[in-house]
Design an enzyme around this catalytic site. Structure first.
Site, PDB file in Angstrom:
ATOM      1  N   ALA A 141      10.534   8.874  21.201  1.00  0.00           N
ATOM      2  CA  ALA A 141      11.895   8.391  21.024  1.00  0.00           C
ATOM      3  C   ALA A 141      11.932   6.929  21.448  1.00  0.00           C
ATOM      4  O   ALA A 141      11.084   6.481  22.217  1.00  0.00           O
ATOM      5  CB  ALA A 141      12.848   9.211  21.885  1.00  0.00           C
ATOM      6  N   GLY A 187       8.610  12.250  21.222  1.00  0.00           N
ATOM      7  CA  GLY A 187       9.292  12.577  19.970  1.00  0.00           C
ATOM      8  C   GLY A 187       8.394  12.352  18.757  1.00  0.00           C
ATOM      9  O   GLY A 187       8.568  12.993  17.722  1.00  0.00           O
ATOM     10  N   GLU A 218       6.495  15.424  18.509  1.00  0.00           N
ATOM     11  CA  GLU A 218       7.418  16.461  18.023  1.00  0.00           C
ATOM     12  C   GLU A 218       7.603  16.320  16.509  1.00  0.00           C
ATOM     13  O   GLU A 218       7.665  17.308  15.784  1.00  0.00           O
ATOM     14  CB  GLU A 218       8.760  16.355  18.756  1.00  0.00           C
TER      15      GLU A 218
HETATM   16  N1  CO8 Z   1      10.408   3.197  22.759  1.00  0.00           N
HETATM   17  C1  CO8 Z   1      10.755   1.907  22.629  1.00  0.00           C
HETATM   18  N2  CO8 Z   1       9.852   0.900  22.614  1.00  0.00           N
HETATM   19  C2  CO8 Z   1       8.561   1.230  22.741  1.00  0.00           C
HETATM   20  C3  CO8 Z   1       8.119   2.564  22.867  1.00  0.00           C
HETATM   21  C4  CO8 Z   1       9.116   3.586  22.866  1.00  0.00           C
HETATM   22  N3  CO8 Z   1       8.814   4.883  22.962  1.00  0.00           N
HETATM   23  N4  CO8 Z   1       6.772   2.560  22.978  1.00  0.00           N
HETATM   24  C5  CO8 Z   1       6.377   1.277  22.916  1.00  0.00           C
HETATM   25  N5  CO8 Z   1       7.459   0.468  22.777  1.00  0.00           N
HETATM   26  C6  CO8 Z   1       7.488  -0.981  22.687  1.00  0.00           C
HETATM   27  C7  CO8 Z   1       7.196  -1.634  24.031  1.00  0.00           C
HETATM   28  O1  CO8 Z   1       8.347  -1.685  24.822  1.00  0.00           O
HETATM   29  C8  CO8 Z   1       6.710  -2.976  23.598  1.00  0.00           C
HETATM   30  O2  CO8 Z   1       7.809  -3.792  23.268  1.00  0.00           O
HETATM   31  P1  CO8 Z   1       7.783  -5.410  23.549  1.00  0.00           P
HETATM   32  O3  CO8 Z   1       6.653  -5.937  22.711  1.00  0.00           O
HETATM   33  O4  CO8 Z   1       9.130  -5.857  23.089  1.00  0.00           O
HETATM   34  O5  CO8 Z   1       7.535  -5.552  25.010  1.00  0.00           O
HETATM   35  C9  CO8 Z   1       5.939  -2.684  22.308  1.00  0.00           C
HETATM   36  O6  CO8 Z   1       6.438  -1.430  21.837  1.00  0.00           O
HETATM   37  C10 CO8 Z   1       4.467  -2.541  22.535  1.00  0.00           C
HETATM   38  O7  CO8 Z   1       4.238  -1.587  23.558  1.00  0.00           O
HETATM   39  P2  CO8 Z   1       2.938  -1.621  24.477  1.00  0.00           P
HETATM   40  O8  CO8 Z   1       2.674  -3.028  24.915  1.00  0.00           O
HETATM   41  O9  CO8 Z   1       3.131  -0.606  25.563  1.00  0.00           O
HETATM   42  O10 CO8 Z   1       1.844  -1.188  23.409  1.00  0.00           O
HETATM   43  P3  CO8 Z   1       0.378  -0.591  23.653  1.00  0.00           P
HETATM   44  O11 CO8 Z   1      -0.279  -0.635  22.330  1.00  0.00           O
HETATM   45  O12 CO8 Z   1      -0.273  -1.261  24.826  1.00  0.00           O
HETATM   46  O13 CO8 Z   1       0.632   0.957  24.090  1.00  0.00           O
HETATM   47  C11 CO8 Z   1       1.633   3.144  23.870  1.00  0.00           C
HETATM   48  C12 CO8 Z   1       1.081   1.904  23.151  1.00  0.00           C
HETATM   49  C13 CO8 Z   1       0.518   3.889  24.602  1.00  0.00           C
HETATM   50  C14 CO8 Z   1       2.228   4.040  22.790  1.00  0.00           C
HETATM   51  C15 CO8 Z   1       2.708   2.729  24.910  1.00  0.00           C
HETATM   52  O14 CO8 Z   1       3.600   1.825  24.290  1.00  0.00           O
HETATM   53  C16 CO8 Z   1       3.526   3.858  25.479  1.00  0.00           C
HETATM   54  O15 CO8 Z   1       3.051   4.580  26.352  1.00  0.00           O
HETATM   55  N6  CO8 Z   1       4.779   4.036  24.997  1.00  0.00           N
HETATM   56  C17 CO8 Z   1       5.722   5.015  25.534  1.00  0.00           C
HETATM   57  C18 CO8 Z   1       5.319   6.427  25.229  1.00  0.00           C
HETATM   58  C19 CO8 Z   1       6.338   7.394  25.762  1.00  0.00           C
HETATM   59  O16 CO8 Z   1       6.620   7.483  26.950  1.00  0.00           O
HETATM   60  N7  CO8 Z   1       6.906   8.181  24.842  1.00  0.00           N
HETATM   61  C20 CO8 Z   1       7.909   9.188  25.166  1.00  0.00           C
HETATM   62  C21 CO8 Z   1       9.250   8.651  24.860  1.00  0.00           C
HETATM   63  S1  CO8 Z   1      10.515   9.794  25.348  1.00  0.00           S
HETATM   64  C22 CO8 Z   1      10.651  10.878  24.045  1.00  0.00           C
HETATM   65  O17 CO8 Z   1       9.996  10.803  23.065  1.00  0.00           O
HETATM   66  C23 CO8 Z   1      11.703  11.919  24.238  1.00  0.00           C
HETATM   67  C24 CO8 Z   1      12.001  12.653  22.977  1.00  0.00           C
HETATM   68  C25 CO8 Z   1      13.339  13.305  23.167  1.00  0.00           C
HETATM   69  C26 CO8 Z   1      14.038  13.488  21.862  1.00  0.00           C
HETATM   70  C27 CO8 Z   1      15.516  13.575  22.139  1.00  0.00           C
HETATM   71  C28 CO8 Z   1      16.278  13.983  20.880  1.00  0.00           C
HETATM   72  C29 CO8 Z   1      17.792  14.166  21.137  1.00  0.00           C
END
Ligand code: CO8
Length: 266
Positions: free
Chosen positions: A74, A117, A120
């Site tokens: 998400a 998500g 999912e």
């Molecule tokens: N949401 C928003 N922005 C994100 C997300 C995300 N999930 N993931 C990465 N980004 C953004 C970063 O903030 C960053 O932005 P900026 O360049 O502006 O600083 C950019 O993408 C690049 O991110 P990274 O530098 O971290 O990129 P890497 O290539 O080093 O890493 C990863 C990639 C491993 C994917 C890392 O970004 C990461 O761990 N992301 C978060 C993963 C996470 O925690 N996901 C779970 C999210 S919660 C969820 O999914 C709940 C679902 C519930 C559904 C509800 C329905 C009602």
């Protein structure tokens, strides 16, 4: 190519284009945010799936993301603004429901991170193909929440209790080989070939009789919802209905006449 898809190919967060005749490829295309699923992304997905449902030319969908991230979950920025009351009236459950109800077969081609998500979403596909660099996880616990679009349920159905708990409680990742061994994905292929393999499977499915494919999908999904007795009943009903189709006649005739069948979805 249908006009609707030509028009839709310019969506803000996703691309939709024909990969082969009858195979529509949907690509998550928000690389700057690692394909995080903001509401707009889910809205576009639900919209293209609605169009694909209505268009007889679409017989199978391939869903993919980028080469290093399938989807990072998400959109955390969007999530951050929500309160306990605003999340209750959020539009996303309705959009997830539209994706869940997509009646045509969907093959996911997953490279890189499939998280939260995003994972999912991958699990909404009927068949999952992973590149050998793929990583799967439900890291919501790290944010003080839990999966909200089926992660605790579908992962448990796919992996069993202990393995699903491992991902959900630790927030850790699982690599592609482990995902294969544990039954989350059907195949692991070299990452550059993931989409090609998923499209090949989709093309095989697209050459089958569409009504039988649709009912097979429905019947398999039924097994997750009801007990064996009701599931067998649903299967039997669909089995009998298919005897009324022109494709059943075509399939049987083609076999007896030793020729390739030409299925029309009727
Ligand atoms: N949401 C928003 N922005 C994100 C997300 C995300 N999930 N993931 C990465 N980004 C953004 C970063 O903030 C960053 O932005 P900026 O360049 O502006 O600083 C950019 O993408 C690049 O991110 P990274 O530098 O971290 O990129 P890497 O290539 O080093 O890493 C990863 C990639 C491993 C994917 C890392 O970004 C990461 O761990 N992301 C978060 C993963 C996470 O925690 N996901 C779970 C999210 S919660 C969820 O999914 C709940 C679902 C519930 C559904 C509800 C329905 C009602």
């Amino acid at each position: 190519m249908s006009a609707a898809y030509e028009a839709f190919a310019g969506g803000e967060d996703i691309l939709a284009a024909w990969a082969r005749p009858h195979v529509l490829q949907i690509t998550l295309n928000r690389p700057k945010a690692r394909n995080a699923l903001r509401t707009q992304t889910l809205r576009e997905l639900a919209e293209v799936m609605g169009l694909a449902t209505a268009d007889d030319a679409v017989r199978c969908v391939v869903l993919t993301g980028g080469p290093t991230v399938f989807a990072a979950g998400a959109d955390i920025t969007e999530l951050a603004a929500h309160t306990a009351t605003s999340i209750l009236t959020d539009d996303r459950p309705r959009l997830w429901e539209a994706i869940r109800r997509f009646p045509k077969p969907m093959v996911a081609a997953i490279n890189g991170f499939s998280l939260g998500g995003g994972n999912e979403l991958a699990m909404h596909a009927d068949i999952l193909i992973a590149g050998d660099t793929a990583q799967f996880g439900q890291p919501e616990v790290n944010l003080g929440i839990i999966p909200g679009a089926g992660g605790t349920q579908r992962l448990t159905l796919a992996l069993g209790k202990s393995n699903a708990m491992l991902l959900n409680l630790t927030g850790g990742f699982m690599d592609a080989r482990t995902a294969l061994a544990q039954g989350l994905v059907s195949e692991v292929v070299p990452a550059p070939l993931t989409i090609e393999r998923a499209v090949a499977i989709a093309a095989t499915i697209a050459a089958k009789p569409p009504l039988a494919v649709r009912m097979a999908k429905e019947a398999v999904l039924k097994s997750f919802e009801v007990g064996l007795e009701q599931g067998l009943h649903a299967e039997r009903r669909a089995f009998c209905q298919l005897f009324a189709t022109a494709d059943k006649q075509e399939g049987v005739n083609a076999f007896l006449e030793k020729r390739k069948p030409d299925f029309q979805g009727r």
